[in-house]
Design an enzyme around this catalytic site. Structure first.
Site, PDB file in Angstrom:
ATOM      1  N   SER A  95      13.831 -94.613  37.453  1.00 44.82           N
ATOM      2  CA  SER A  95      14.995 -93.735  37.364  1.00 44.82           C
ATOM      3  C   SER A  95      15.582 -93.563  38.752  1.00 44.82           C
ATOM      4  O   SER A  95      14.884 -93.768  39.758  1.00 44.82           O
ATOM      5  CB  SER A  95      14.593 -92.360  36.835  1.00 44.82           C
ATOM      6  OG  SER A  95      15.657 -91.436  36.999  1.00 44.82           O
ATOM      7  N   TYR A 139       8.454 -85.210  35.827  1.00 43.28           N
ATOM      8  CA  TYR A 139       9.262 -86.393  35.509  1.00 43.28           C
ATOM      9  C   TYR A 139       9.550 -87.193  36.784  1.00 43.28           C
ATOM     10  O   TYR A 139       9.376 -88.413  36.826  1.00 43.28           O
ATOM     11  CB  TYR A 139      10.569 -85.965  34.831  1.00 43.28           C
ATOM     12  CG  TYR A 139      11.441 -87.120  34.405  1.00 43.28           C
ATOM     13  CD1 TYR A 139      11.201 -87.799  33.212  1.00 43.28           C
ATOM     14  CD2 TYR A 139      12.511 -87.548  35.199  1.00 43.28           C
ATOM     15  CE1 TYR A 139      11.993 -88.867  32.823  1.00 43.28           C
ATOM     16  CE2 TYR A 139      13.312 -88.614  34.811  1.00 43.28           C
ATOM     17  CZ  TYR A 139      13.057 -89.271  33.618  1.00 43.28           C
ATOM     18  OH  TYR A 139      13.845 -90.336  33.227  1.00 43.28           O
TER      19      TYR A 139
HETATM   20  P1  NAD Z   1      15.299 -92.059  24.553  1.00 44.70           P
HETATM   21  O1  NAD Z   1      14.662 -90.720  24.399  1.00 44.70           O
HETATM   22  O2  NAD Z   1      16.460 -92.422  23.719  1.00 44.70           O
HETATM   23  O3  NAD Z   1      14.188 -93.211  24.419  1.00 44.70           O
HETATM   24  C1  NAD Z   1      12.861 -93.056  24.787  1.00 44.70           C
HETATM   25  C2  NAD Z   1      11.988 -93.633  23.684  1.00 44.70           C
HETATM   26  O4  NAD Z   1      10.603 -93.588  24.099  1.00 44.70           O
HETATM   27  C3  NAD Z   1      12.065 -92.831  22.368  1.00 44.70           C
HETATM   28  O5  NAD Z   1      12.343 -93.696  21.287  1.00 44.70           O
HETATM   29  C4  NAD Z   1      10.673 -92.218  22.230  1.00 44.70           C
HETATM   30  O6  NAD Z   1      10.256 -92.032  20.894  1.00 44.70           O
HETATM   31  C5  NAD Z   1       9.826 -93.237  22.964  1.00 44.70           C
HETATM   32  N1  NAD Z   1       8.530 -92.686  23.357  1.00 44.70           N
HETATM   33  C6  NAD Z   1       8.278 -91.462  23.869  1.00 44.70           C
HETATM   34  N2  NAD Z   1       6.959 -91.303  24.071  1.00 44.70           N
HETATM   35  C7  NAD Z   1       6.364 -92.470  23.690  1.00 44.70           C
HETATM   36  C8  NAD Z   1       5.017 -92.913  23.664  1.00 44.70           C
HETATM   37  N3  NAD Z   1       4.013 -92.130  24.070  1.00 44.70           N
HETATM   38  N4  NAD Z   1       4.767 -94.167  23.219  1.00 44.70           N
HETATM   39  C9  NAD Z   1       5.777 -94.970  22.801  1.00 44.70           C
HETATM   40  N5  NAD Z   1       7.064 -94.596  22.794  1.00 44.70           N
HETATM   41  C10 NAD Z   1       7.359 -93.360  23.234  1.00 44.70           C
HETATM   42  O7  NAD Z   1      15.710 -92.130  26.098  1.00 44.70           O
HETATM   43  P2  NAD Z   1      16.334 -93.296  26.996  1.00 44.70           P
HETATM   44  O8  NAD Z   1      17.367 -92.666  27.809  1.00 44.70           O
HETATM   45  O9  NAD Z   1      16.650 -94.506  26.228  1.00 44.70           O
HETATM   46  O10 NAD Z   1      15.070 -93.544  27.944  1.00 44.70           O
HETATM   47  C11 NAD Z   1      14.463 -94.798  28.138  1.00 44.70           C
HETATM   48  C12 NAD Z   1      13.857 -94.806  29.525  1.00 44.70           C
HETATM   49  O11 NAD Z   1      14.888 -94.621  30.498  1.00 44.70           O
HETATM   50  C13 NAD Z   1      12.842 -93.683  29.780  1.00 44.70           C
HETATM   51  O12 NAD Z   1      11.731 -94.192  30.509  1.00 44.70           O
HETATM   52  C14 NAD Z   1      13.626 -92.699  30.620  1.00 44.70           C
HETATM   53  O13 NAD Z   1      12.786 -91.896  31.422  1.00 44.70           O
HETATM   54  C15 NAD Z   1      14.500 -93.628  31.432  1.00 44.70           C
HETATM   55  N6  NAD Z   1      15.685 -93.033  32.034  1.00 44.70           N
HETATM   56  C16 NAD Z   1      16.601 -92.382  31.273  1.00 44.70           C
HETATM   57  C17 NAD Z   1      17.706 -91.813  31.898  1.00 44.70           C
HETATM   58  C18 NAD Z   1      18.726 -91.033  31.105  1.00 44.70           C
HETATM   59  O14 NAD Z   1      19.615 -90.430  31.708  1.00 44.70           O
HETATM   60  N7  NAD Z   1      18.688 -91.043  29.787  1.00 44.70           N
HETATM   61  C19 NAD Z   1      17.891 -91.945  33.272  1.00 44.70           C
HETATM   62  C20 NAD Z   1      16.957 -92.633  34.009  1.00 44.70           C
HETATM   63  C21 NAD Z   1      15.846 -93.176  33.379  1.00 44.70           C
END
Ligand code: NAD
Length: 257
Positions: A143, A157
């Site tokens: 991130s 986080y």
């Molecule tokens: P999202 O919540 O849509 O997707 C995350 C997915 O991970 C969900 O489907 C959830 O069910 C799954 N998950 C959670 N715990 C789990 C586990 N123990 N085992 C397997 N699956 C699990 O969010 P996103 O934005 O698509 O996030 C994807 C990645 O991007 C994450 O690592 C998040 O930290 C990172 N990220 C997101 C942002 C943002 O602004 N959304 C910014 C930077 C980084």
């Protein structure tokens, strides 16, 4: 097609970045193992891939559990014969995460177990499979908060994403001569369920938006395109990178009004 005859595991594939990446990687010819704990969402992703003419299966795996991670790698090799691409993307941002004083130990442990240990376990069992395939690529979702600090407190986080970034660099060096590339995708703030439910008021959204030079949140589909670049031969000389796809946020000192 940039991923023809490749097999990819995409964790967190039930929504957001993972779903968009599953769809895009499949369009580019890859066979996808969609991994998540959200079975309904994961199966929906598989159906969307199939409707678009691609090939995918769903596999339930909690990435914080070693036996689940081992099983997801076995599932990919059993179903598709090999593993070429491992996208460790699953993650959580818990609403009880705050500053050091107020964050409970359970919240710290839960966040680190999924976000950081989950990536370690994916690599622990995935790297031998990539070796068996003669090499491959790993993309770990970190991130922008692995690079920048913020006054919006979420210490667990932030620490977990710092761990993902530094672990990625080290793994990239260790495996550089084995035809295994390891890169960290560092998304900026995205318009996905995860962030929008954390920034749950217009004021909180504006507080984050004012730091993004482009003046908007990113889209999961924009992260999928970056992940495709990292997964494919288009990035053949790239390993250990901090691949920031963030609307300019990590480059900014002052943003335009
Ligand atoms: P999202 O919540 O849509 O997707 C995350 C997915 O991970 C969900 O489907 C959830 O069910 C799954 N998950 C959670 N715990 C789990 C586990 N123990 N085992 C397997 N699956 C699990 O969010 P996103 O934005 O698509 O996030 C994807 C990645 O991007 C994450 O690592 C998040 O930290 C990172 N990220 C997101 C942002 C943002 O602004 N959304 C910014 C930077 C980084």
């Amino acid at each position: 097609m940039r991923l023809e005859n490749k097999t990819a595991i995409i964790t967190g594939g039930a929504s957001g970045i993972g779903r968009e990446s599953s769809l895009l990687f499949a369009l580019e010819g890859a066979q996808i193992v969609v991994v998540d704990v959200n079975d309904q969402g994961g199966n929906e992703t598989v159906n969307l891939v199939r409707e678009a003419g691609g090939e995918a299966i769903y596999f339930h795996s909690d990435v914080s559990r070693a036996d689940d991670c081992e099983a997801m790698i076995t599932a990919a090799e059993t179903k598709f014969g090999k593993l070429d691409i491992l996208f460790n993307n699953a993650g959580v941002m818990l609403s009880e995460d705050g500053d050091a004083q107020e964050t409970e130990e359970e919240i710290w442990d839960a966040t680190l177990n999924i976000n950081a240990k989950g990536v370690f376990l994916g690599c622990k069992y995935g790297i031998p499979a990539l070796r068996r395939a003669g090499g491959g690529t790993i993309i770990n979702t970190a991130s922008f908060v692995a690079i920048l600090g913020a006054a919006t407190a979420q210490v667990a986080y932030t620490a977990s994403k710092g761990a993902v970034l530094s672990m990625t660099r080290e793994l990239a060096i260790i495996h550089a001569r084995e035809n295994i590339r390891v890169n960290a995708l560092c998304p900026g703030p995205l318009k996905t369920e995860m962030l929008m439910s954390f920034l749950d008021t217009e004021e909180k959204k504006q507080r984050r938006l004012c730091h993004i030079p482009m003046g908007r949140f990113g889209q999961a589909s924009e992260m999928a395109r970056a992940a495709l670049f990292l997964a494919s031969e288009d990035s053949s000389y790239l390993t250990g990178s901090t691949f920031a796809v963030d609307g300019g946020i990590t480059a900014a000192y002052v943003t335009p009004e």
